[in-house]
Enzyme design. Structure first.
Site, PDB file in Angstrom:
ATOM      1  CG  LEU A 134      -2.212  15.528  -0.504  1.00 35.31           C
ATOM      2  CD1 LEU A 134      -3.733  15.584  -0.593  1.00 35.31           C
ATOM      3  CD2 LEU A 134      -1.662  16.826   0.070  1.00 35.31           C
TER       4      LEU A 134
ATOM      5  CB  SER B  83       3.177   7.401   0.385  1.00 31.06           C
ATOM      6  OG  SER B  83       3.560   6.250  -0.327  1.00 31.06           O
ATOM      7  CB  ALA B  84      -0.932   3.851   2.765  1.00 30.72           C
ATOM      8  CB  SER B  85       1.047  -0.841   2.654  1.00 35.04           C
ATOM      9  OG  SER B  85      -0.307  -0.966   3.046  1.00 35.04           O
TER      10      SER B  85
ATOM     11  CD  GLN C 168       2.489   7.438  -4.289  1.00 34.67           C
ATOM     12  OE1 GLN C 168       3.258   6.740  -3.622  1.00 34.67           O
ATOM     13  NE2 GLN C 168       2.926   8.311  -5.199  1.00 34.67           N
ATOM     14  CB  VAL C 169      -3.839  10.518  -1.388  1.00 34.40           C
ATOM     15  CG1 VAL C 169      -4.871  11.590  -1.766  1.00 34.40           C
ATOM     16  CG2 VAL C 169      -4.536   9.246  -0.935  1.00 34.40           C
TER      17      VAL C 169
ATOM     18  CE  LYS D  72      -7.084   4.669  -1.177  1.00 34.06           C
ATOM     19  NZ  LYS D  72      -8.162   4.264  -0.231  1.00 34.06           N
TER      20      LYS D  72
ATOM     21  CG  ASP E 145      -8.781   1.670   9.210  1.00 33.32           C
ATOM     22  OD1 ASP E 145      -8.436   1.583  10.398  1.00 33.32           O
ATOM     23  OD2 ASP E 145      -8.004   2.000   8.293  1.00 33.32           O
TER      24      ASP E 145
END
Length: 559
Positions: free
Chosen positions: A124, A126-128, A131-132, A146, A281
């Site tokens: 769904l 993808s971050a640093s 990812q989910v 996650k 955040d």
């Protein structure tokens, strides 16, 4: 040897980055000329904010997180860079699904198909750091899984060790470091980031926020699935919806979004001033309007805890600002911060008073943002020689993010009125708690103990006075600058006397006849002269090199 070489190469890469943007005004504090040039737009191509963000992203996940943290520090980063950091992207190429499968199976210690009915291979997001993936449990529940990127924690630990070493040297060797205390900032960032990498902490945050928001049915926090949660894998209830900032004008007419915006502001103010937690955040991407009309809060990995006394001072500061009492705002900020030797108290009180007056005079659509006000207070403090606690800038950044989401949900919302009314409510709740039977009983017990112990303590003091045995002990002198200076003066005088004696003795022995000679002079006299001359040169060099200005004296507010 290979690890050492790669470590040195990484250190050199980081150092080049820091030096490159040091000349552009980043990391310098806003009172320096470099920062002024940046504000005025006088920067070179390499110093542009967009290039700064690009370089941060190129350095990897640690520095992407550093960029997010720096976006809350107006005392360290000039305004154009703050705006660029707010636009920083944390989207990365997804990890191949085979690695994701292996990571999940290793964490859960079972095969994927034994736990999940379905598990989407396409993430769904993808971050640093992670990812989910969307998945379905065996009982039919839809969940989001996650998964932390493999090997990411080792990379981050190595980068943080390098940064800690660099920050420590900067703090010891530069005036800027002594003012900003970069090592403390890196230490706090390290704790926050490593906590975020343990997904059990995020699961606890989800449960706790759920409990705290129980009185706000408009807000929704997904529930973690504890049986399928590990340090590197988090399984939680799946949330679907529309980003708060993607709501169109037509959708606003179809549903009432004003209550969501109000509940969001009130809920977060409760989190800070009642429960002592700041979600670091809450940007628009982490807030979704669900299909059933609620506002879902995601990504609760970064949560800062505010101690009770600091929480009370922040409440007083914001309450005084809303009420237009600029002098009280400045007083609370000074009490929370650390006063450096060059702190210009008159300028700070004057500038804060003017800024708060302008803020209080505006209302409705023209009202100034509370988050912007907090960040301006931090900026003014740095320019005047006051180091503020990180909670102030973090609260300002959080309020700014919340205000942008609230305005997207309800453009006509009077933010200042909502904040003022809720702060009034929080103050009333605190007064009721202060006057509660349990609290009053505790205070009465302390008064009773004071009354019971006072006669004996007064009698002890009078007895010591009558017997001439009263002593006052002063500590700390052995560590003071005065004693250090006296030692230095005594050492210089002693060395100077010895040097003068050697030179004088050599002069008196120059007329001596007989004995060994060197270059036509008596050897002993020449030797004494050379030793004395060497000591004299050493004293002069030591004075020129070693006599540096005393480090700025810092004075903390009352704790």
């Amino acid at each position: 040897m290979t690890d050492m070489t790669s470590g040195l190469a990484r250190s050199a890469q980081i150092l080049r980055f820091l030096i490159k943007y040091r000349s552009a005004g980043v990391f310098t504090g806003l009172d320096l000329d470099a920062a002024t040039l940046v504000e005025a737009g006088e920067v070179g191509t390499e110093g542009r904010p967009e290039a700064f963000v690009d370089d941060l992203e190129a350095l990897g996940p640690t520095f992407i997180k550093i960029g997010q943290a720096l976006s809350t520090r107006p005392d360290m980063v000039p305004p154009p860079y703050l705006l660029a950091l707010e636009r920083m992207q944390d989207d990365c190429e997804p990890v191949p699904f085979d690695q994701v499968r292996q990571a999940v199976e290793d964490a859960l210690e079972t095969r994927l198909n034994k736990v999940f009915e379905t598990f989407d291979e396409v993430p769904l997001g993808s971050a640093s750091l992670a990812q989910v993936h969307r998945a379905t449990l065996r009982d039919g529940r839809l969940v989001a899984v996650k998964v932390q990127r493999p090997g990411i924690i080792d990379t981050i630990r190595d980068d943080l060790e390098t940064l800690a070493g660099l920050a420590g040297r900067v703090d010891r060797m530069t005036d800027m470091g002594r003012r900003m205390h970069f090592a403390d900032w890196v230490h706090e960032f390290r704790k926050t980031l490593l906590a975020e990498l343990d997904y059990r902490t995020e699961a606890e945050n989800l449960d706790r926020f759920n409990a705290h928001f129980a009185q706000y049915p408009e807000l929704f926090v997904p529930t973690p699935v504890w049986d399928l949660t590990r340090p590197r894998v988090l399984t939680m209830e799946l949330v679907t919806g529309i980003k708060a900032t993607d709501i169109t004008g037509l959708q606003r007419t179809e549903r009432q979004l004003g209550p969501l915006a109000t509940a969001l502001m009130r809920g977060y103010l409760d989190q800070v001033f009642v429960h002592g937690e700041i979600h670091a955040d809450p940007h628009p991407g982490n807030l979704l309007v669900t299909d059933d009309g609620r506002l879902a809060l995601l990504d609760l990995g970064m949560v800062a805890h505010v101690p009770p006394k600091q929480r009370e001072r922040l409440l007083k500061l914001l309450f005084a600002a809303v009420d237009g009492r600029g002098e009280e705002v400045a007083t609370e900020a000074v009490d929370m911060g650390t006063r450096l030797e060059d702190f210009d108290v008159e300028r700070y009180y004057r500038d804060v008073g003017q800024m708060v007056s302008r803020y209080a005079a505006r209302s409705g659509a023209r009202a100034q943002s509370e988050g912007r006000l907090m960040l301006e207070l931090v900026r003014l403090a740095t320019a005047c020689g006051l180091r503020t606690p990180p909670e102030m800038s973090l609260l300002g950044k959080t309020l700014l993010n919340l205000e942008s989401v609230a305005q997207a949900l309800d453009p006509d919302m009077d933010m200042k009125r909502v904040v003022e009314e809720h702060l009034d409510q929080v103050m009333r709740q605190r007064l009721r708690k202060l006057l509660s039977p349990a609290n009053l009983a505790s205070e009465l017990m302390e008064v009773q103990e004071l009354v019971r112990e006072s006669p004996r303590k007064i009698s002890d003091v009078l007895s010591l006075l009558a017997d001439n045995r009263m002593q006052v002990r002063v500590t700390g002198l052995e560590e003071s600058h005065l004693l250090e200076s006296l030692h230095k003066i005594a050492n210089r005088i002693s060395a100077g006397v010895v040097t003068a004696a050697l030179i004088l003795a050599s002069a008196m022995m120059m007329d001596t006849e007989g004995g060994p000679r060197m270059a036509g002079y008596p050897a002993i006299a020449l030797l004494l002269f050379l030793v004395g001359a060497g000591l004299g040169v050493a004293i002069v060099v030591s004075a020129l090199v070693g006599d540096r200005p005393v480090k700025p004296r810092e004075e903390r507010g009352p704790r």
